[in-house]
Design an enzyme around this catalytic site. Structure first.
Site, PDB file in Angstrom:
ATOM      1  N   HIS A 195      47.915  26.048  50.335  1.00 16.14           N
ATOM      2  CA  HIS A 195      47.630  27.043  49.306  1.00 16.14           C
ATOM      3  C   HIS A 195      48.895  27.822  49.011  1.00 16.14           C
ATOM      4  CE1 HIS A 195      45.965  30.635  47.345  1.00 16.14           C
ATOM      5  NE2 HIS A 195      44.978  29.856  47.004  1.00 16.14           N
ATOM      6  N   ASP A 229      33.898  26.076  50.982  1.00 12.55           N
ATOM      7  CA  ASP A 229      34.291  27.417  50.540  1.00 12.55           C
ATOM      8  C   ASP A 229      35.758  27.366  50.121  1.00 12.55           C
ATOM      9  OD1 ASP A 229      31.787  28.549  51.165  1.00 12.55           O
ATOM     10  OD2 ASP A 229      32.362  28.695  53.273  1.00 12.55           O
ATOM     11  N   LEU A 230      36.004  27.444  48.830  1.00  8.92           N
ATOM     12  CA  LEU A 230      37.340  27.243  48.281  1.00  8.92           C
ATOM     13  C   LEU A 230      38.355  28.188  48.922  1.00  8.92           C
ATOM     14  CD1 LEU A 230      39.051  25.734  46.168  1.00  8.92           C
ATOM     15  CD2 LEU A 230      38.474  27.562  44.550  1.00  8.92           C
ATOM     16  N   ASP A 231      39.406  27.598  49.481  1.00 13.71           N
ATOM     17  CA  ASP A 231      40.516  28.345  50.087  1.00 13.71           C
ATOM     18  C   ASP A 231      40.053  29.280  51.201  1.00 13.71           C
ATOM     19  OD1 ASP A 231      42.309  27.115  48.322  1.00 13.71           O
ATOM     20  OD2 ASP A 231      42.025  28.678  46.814  1.00 13.71           O
ATOM     21  N   GLU A 232      38.955  28.938  51.855  1.00 13.34           N
ATOM     22  CA  GLU A 232      38.435  29.769  52.930  1.00 13.34           C
ATOM     23  C   GLU A 232      38.382  29.016  54.254  1.00 13.34           C
ATOM     24  OE1 GLU A 232      37.637  32.927  52.702  1.00 13.34           O
ATOM     25  OE2 GLU A 232      37.867  33.154  50.534  1.00 13.34           O
TER      26      GLU A 232
END
Length: 287
Positions: A195, A229-232
């Site tokens: 990310h 869970d996007l970018d989690e």
């Protein structure tokens, strides 16, 4: 010397765990070459990573991962362990990219230099832009275009390629498509994303421009496991670079891309060396 095996495990904390592990290995004539452990007092969990060599010759099956795992079963049950053995064979990785090539270029360089800890078996992209880079390094390239209507078909094709090329790890090296929840579930624990910020951070378009407008003093990047869970997902590695008011958007992009490449390569190598153990929503990383 035989290639080292690695045992990783987690289990509830109690006395006798390390003794049980070392006694098991000693009883089979194994030589421990590296040992690390972490006691998570907050959650009452012990994490352990042990690398060892095996002389062979006791029983043929003991020199295999399956044979060791079978013999270790009674110890694991006694201590309620989640465990895995691995041998010295490098993981096969599939790298997914779009149009940004800095992370792919870094991974290819480290792979060819022998410092990645894995073999790059295939590059997959939704664009053709980075085909020359992959093929110049001698890596097969697969173009899998993605549109809103073709996304399910594209993800099915990706899973076919994972099976065809016997892929152990999928690496999203600035792949600019969001994976479906179903695909994230199927790749759970074996897909890493980079990310473009120090999570949590600036989301959406032009993150470095947002950072510039806010006058940030650090630029960072985060490598994490892919989850629905996007970018989690659980974070494996983060890299930061000090900046100041003199850095414009272009300079921030340059610094940020360096951070992305470094964080991603570390995460890939540590995963493939079995140095990353999941700990709930986080990780334990034995460096």
């Amino acid at each position: 010397m035989a290639p080292p095996f690695t045992l990783t495990l987690s289990c509830p904390e109690r006395s006798g765990i390390v003794h049980a592990v070392t006694s098991f290995l000693l009883g089979r004539g194994c030589d421990i070459v590296e040992h690390q452990q972490f006691d998570d007092d907050v959650h009452g969990t012990l994490f352990l990573r042990t690398s060892f060599t095996h002389p062979g010759g006791v029983r043929p099956e003991e020199t295999t991962v399956d044979g060791l795992a079978q013999d270790f079963g009674p110890v694991a049950r006694e201590f309620a362990m989640e465990f895995a053995f691995s041998d010295g064979r490098p993981d096969r990785i599939l790298v997914m990219v779009s149009k940004f090539g800095h992370c792919l270029n870094d991974l290819l360089f480290r792979w060819r230099a022998g410092s990645l800890g894995a073999d790059i078996a295939l590059v997959v992209s939704n664009h053709e832009d980075l085909r020359p880079m992959a093929e110049a390094a001698g890596v097969p390239f697969a173009h899998v275009p993605v549109t809103p209507g073709s996304k399910p078909e594209a993800e099915r094709r990706l899973l076919e390629l994972v099976d065809e090329h016997r892929i152990d790890l999928v690496v999203l090296a600035r792949y600019m498509q969001v994976l479906s929840d179903e695909l994230c579930g199927k790749l759970q624990g074996r897909a890493i994303n980079i990310h473009h910020s120090f999570l949590p951070g600036f989301k959406g378009a032009k993150p470095y421009h947002q950072a510039y407008e806010r006058g940030v003093k650090y630029v960072g990047a985060t490598a994490h496991y892919v989850t629905p869970d996007l970018d989690e997902g659980p974070i494996i590695e983060q890299e930061v670079q000090r900046v100041d008011h003199s850095y414009g958007p272009r300079a921030l992009v340059t610094v940020g891309r360096d951070a992305e490449a470094l964080a991603l390569s570390r995460a890939v190598r540590w995963h493939c060396e079995r140095r990353v153990l999941l700990n709930g929503a986080g990780t334990v990383v034995f460096r």
